[in-house]
Scaffold this motif. Sequence first.
Motif, mmCIF file in Angstrom:
data_model
loop_
_atom_site.group_PDB
_atom_site.id
_atom_site.type_symbol
_atom_site.label_atom_id
_atom_site.label_comp_id
_atom_site.label_asym_id
_atom_site.label_seq_id
_atom_site.Cartn_x
_atom_site.Cartn_y
_atom_site.Cartn_z
ATOM 1 N N GLY A 69 0.810 -1.210 0.000
ATOM 2 C CA GLY A 69 0.000 0.000 0.000
ATOM 3 C C GLY A 69 0.846 1.265 0.000
ATOM 4 N N ARG A 70 0.171 2.406 0.119
ATOM 5 C CA ARG A 70 0.858 3.702 0.129
ATOM 6 C C ARG A 70 0.914 4.265 1.543
ATOM 7 N N PHE A 71 1.930 5.094 1.766
ATOM 8 C CA PHE A 71 2.125 5.724 3.069
ATOM 9 C C PHE A 71 2.054 7.244 2.956
ATOM 10 N N LEU A 72 1.428 7.858 3.945
ATOM 11 C CA LEU A 72 1.569 9.294 4.167
ATOM 12 C C LEU A 72 2.251 9.451 5.519
ATOM 13 N N PHE A 73 3.526 9.832 5.488
ATOM 14 C CA PHE A 73 4.293 10.031 6.719
ATOM 15 C C PHE A 73 4.176 11.494 7.152
ATOM 16 N N VAL A 74 3.801 11.698 8.397
ATOM 17 C CA VAL A 74 3.603 13.053 8.921
ATOM 18 C C VAL A 74 4.461 13.226 10.171
ATOM 19 N N ALA A 75 5.363 14.207 10.148
ATOM 20 C CA ALA A 75 6.249 14.424 11.298
ATOM 21 C C ALA A 75 6.214 15.875 11.762
ATOM 22 N N SER A 76 6.063 16.055 13.068
ATOM 23 C CA SER A 76 6.187 17.375 13.683
ATOM 24 C C SER A 76 7.635 17.562 14.108
ATOM 25 N N GLU A 77 8.226 18.659 13.677
ATOM 26 C CA GLU A 77 9.656 18.851 13.948
ATOM 27 C C GLU A 77 9.939 19.292 15.381
ATOM 28 N N ASP A 78 8.888 19.722 16.109
ATOM 29 C CA ASP A 78 9.079 20.089 17.515
ATOM 30 C C ASP A 78 8.416 19.068 18.443
ATOM 31 N N ASP A 79 8.293 17.837 17.962
ATOM 32 C CA ASP A 79 7.762 16.747 18.784
ATOM 33 C C ASP A 79 8.740 16.477 19.928
ATOM 34 N N LEU A 80 8.271 16.626 21.164
ATOM 35 C CA LEU A 80 9.142 16.373 22.318
ATOM 36 C C LEU A 80 8.915 14.991 22.929
ATOM 37 N N ASN A 81 7.972 14.230 22.349
ATOM 38 C CA ASN A 81 7.737 12.875 22.845
ATOM 39 C C ASN A 81 8.838 11.941 22.356
ATOM 40 N N TRP A 82 9.145 12.045 21.056
ATOM 41 C CA TRP A 82 10.276 11.330 20.468
ATOM 42 C C TRP A 82 10.619 11.989 19.143
ATOM 43 N N ASP A 83 11.657 11.506 18.475
ATOM 44 C CA ASP A 83 12.147 12.209 17.292
ATOM 45 C C ASP A 83 11.440 11.716 16.029
ATOM 46 N N SER A 84 10.185 12.123 15.868
ATOM 47 C CA SER A 84 9.368 11.668 14.740
ATOM 48 C C SER A 84 10.013 11.977 13.397
ATOM 49 N N LYS A 85 10.618 13.165 13.292
ATOM 50 C CA LYS A 85 11.227 13.576 12.018
ATOM 51 C C LYS A 85 12.365 12.624 11.638
ATOM 52 N N ALA A 86 13.191 12.249 12.603
ATOM 53 C CA ALA A 86 14.298 11.321 12.318
ATOM 54 C C ALA A 86 13.764 9.950 11.902
ATOM 55 N N TYR A 87 12.682 9.491 12.563
ATOM 56 C CA TYR A 87 12.091 8.201 12.204
ATOM 57 C C TYR A 87 11.531 8.252 10.780
ATOM 58 N N MET A 88 10.891 9.371 10.432
ATOM 59 C CA MET A 88 10.344 9.523 9.082
ATOM 60 C C MET A 88 11.475 9.513 8.047
ATOM 61 N N ASP A 89 12.526 10.270 8.318
ATOM 62 C CA ASP A 89 13.662 10.329 7.382
ATOM 63 C C ASP A 89 14.279 8.949 7.179
ATOM 64 N N GLU A 90 14.374 8.188 8.267
ATOM 65 C CA GLU A 90 14.938 6.833 8.182
ATOM 66 C C GLU A 90 14.085 5.950 7.279
ATOM 67 N N MET A 91 12.754 6.047 7.413
ATOM 68 C CA MET A 91 11.862 5.219 6.600
ATOM 69 C C MET A 91 11.923 5.606 5.124
ATOM 70 N N VAL A 92 11.996 6.896 4.866
ATOM 71 C CA VAL A 92 12.092 7.374 3.477
ATOM 72 C C VAL A 92 13.364 6.839 2.826
ATOM 73 N N GLU A 93 14.480 6.926 3.533
ATOM 74 C CA GLU A 93 15.756 6.425 2.994
ATOM 75 C C GLU A 93 15.685 4.928 2.730
ATOM 76 N N ARG A 94 15.048 4.209 3.657
ATOM 77 C CA ARG A 94 14.968 2.750 3.511
ATOM 78 C C ARG A 94 14.099 2.368 2.306
ATOM 79 N N LEU A 95 12.963 3.058 2.143
ATOM 80 C CA LEU A 95 12.097 2.761 1.001
ATOM 81 C C LEU A 95 12.791 3.094 -0.321
ATOM 82 N N LYS A 96 13.491 4.235 -0.351
ATOM 83 C CA LYS A 96 14.235 4.604 -1.562
ATOM 84 C C LYS A 96 15.308 3.559 -1.876
ATOM 85 N N HIS A 97 15.985 3.079 -0.837
ATOM 86 C CA HIS A 97 17.033 2.066 -0.988
ATOM 87 C C HIS A 97 16.463 0.805 -1.636
#
Length: 437
Positions: free
Chosen positions: A332-360
């Motif tokens: 299926g398709r993904f819509l990844f949404v990350a808040s850059e000031d998320d203080l719960n955890w580093d959502s943006k870094a997790y999103m970037d990691e997934m994008v790189e992995r899918l591109k790979h």
Amino acid sequence: MTAFFFFSNGTAAGREEMSAQVRLRLLPSARCLFDEPIQVKVAGLRSKQVVTMRARSTDDKGVVFSSMATYRADGNGEINLERDPSLSGSFVGVEPMGLLWSMTADTLHKRFQKTNTLNPHVVKFSVHEEEGEMLAEVTNERFLIKEGISRAPVKEGNLRGVLFTPPGKGPFPAVLDLYTFGGGLSEKRASLLASRGFLVLTVSLYGHDDQPKNIKEIHLDYFEEAINFLRKQEKVGSKGVGIISLSKSGDLALSAASFLPNVEAVVWINGCSANVILPLYYKKKLILPALMFDPKKRIPTESGAIISKYAMHSPLEEENKATLVPIERAKGRFLFVASEDDLNWDSKAYMDEMVERLKHHGKDNFETLSYPGAGHYLEPPYGPYCPSSFHGVAGKPVLWGGEPTTHAAAEVHLWKKIQEFFRTHVSCDTAQAKAKL
């Protein structure tokens, strides 16, 4: 329908200067859906008069939320929140819906709770003299469920949840709402999505009805059961379903897309790229161990809430890589949404990691949205912004992050994008629905 409420100005000078009374109006109506903007207008003030505008509401847990802003009327004694800036108060500048999203709780670390979708979110707007005397008041009823939508509790097999079905024959695209990992059930987002034309099932994982209060492992079979239940509904025209998630449920949505059939589209909001906190099983077999966190890395703050952003172990460390959800397997398709000031955890870094992995892996089945200045809790728009609240896993209040004005704008933008994404990628076949009938 336009609501008019009249109060006299209250001062002798005011009565002499004005033949009209102060009028506070909500356009196009004082009754609307929770996610709809309204136009707030005041007329009948003195030329250039400075007044305080207030909003006040009580949530389903009895917590009072309120906001205030100072405005100066124009030469005609009128104020229009779509045009005029707040001079001071809960927000400054031109913010047409600012009185709603800037409401804060009268108790520290409380999140706005709307558990009963059948009752509206009731907000009282009022205009006051600088000395405090009320000049006008109007009640805004903000409904979470559109007229004609069916709300049906679901208790079938292991499933515990609520099904929202739009009126009419359909067919409708099907969406599974995994609101968050907290115990119990949240219906607000599901009922609003149904009000926008989706057939939505929101489910509880634990803590609701006769479910256990605490769990030590998660079974993907539960979500498979939910997907199959949705696909069997008469008015569903989609071959598969969409899944919308937030926080911990983000990795559950990723796992459903990676290991189960019939998941056409996933909205992942501020989640993790790995399976966190609890091990994940399918058909009684462990499929993903849990990525854990280091409590010593949580940062205390003066308010009593903690910042947990830096506490999670890195899923990219060699010893943790087994926890990564194999999203490259997903069809299926993904819509990844990350808040850059998320203080719960580093959502943006997790999103970037997934994008790189899918591109790979040569995949382009994803879209990304990144919101600078937004915090963890991205919800349907126009509810009170939540800076901090109690976190079940942490066992104490946590800071969620975000600058209120920017966060509120992100929620408006995201809500439209979610609906567009599901309409585009969750197939809706009339013939499919007719076959079920």
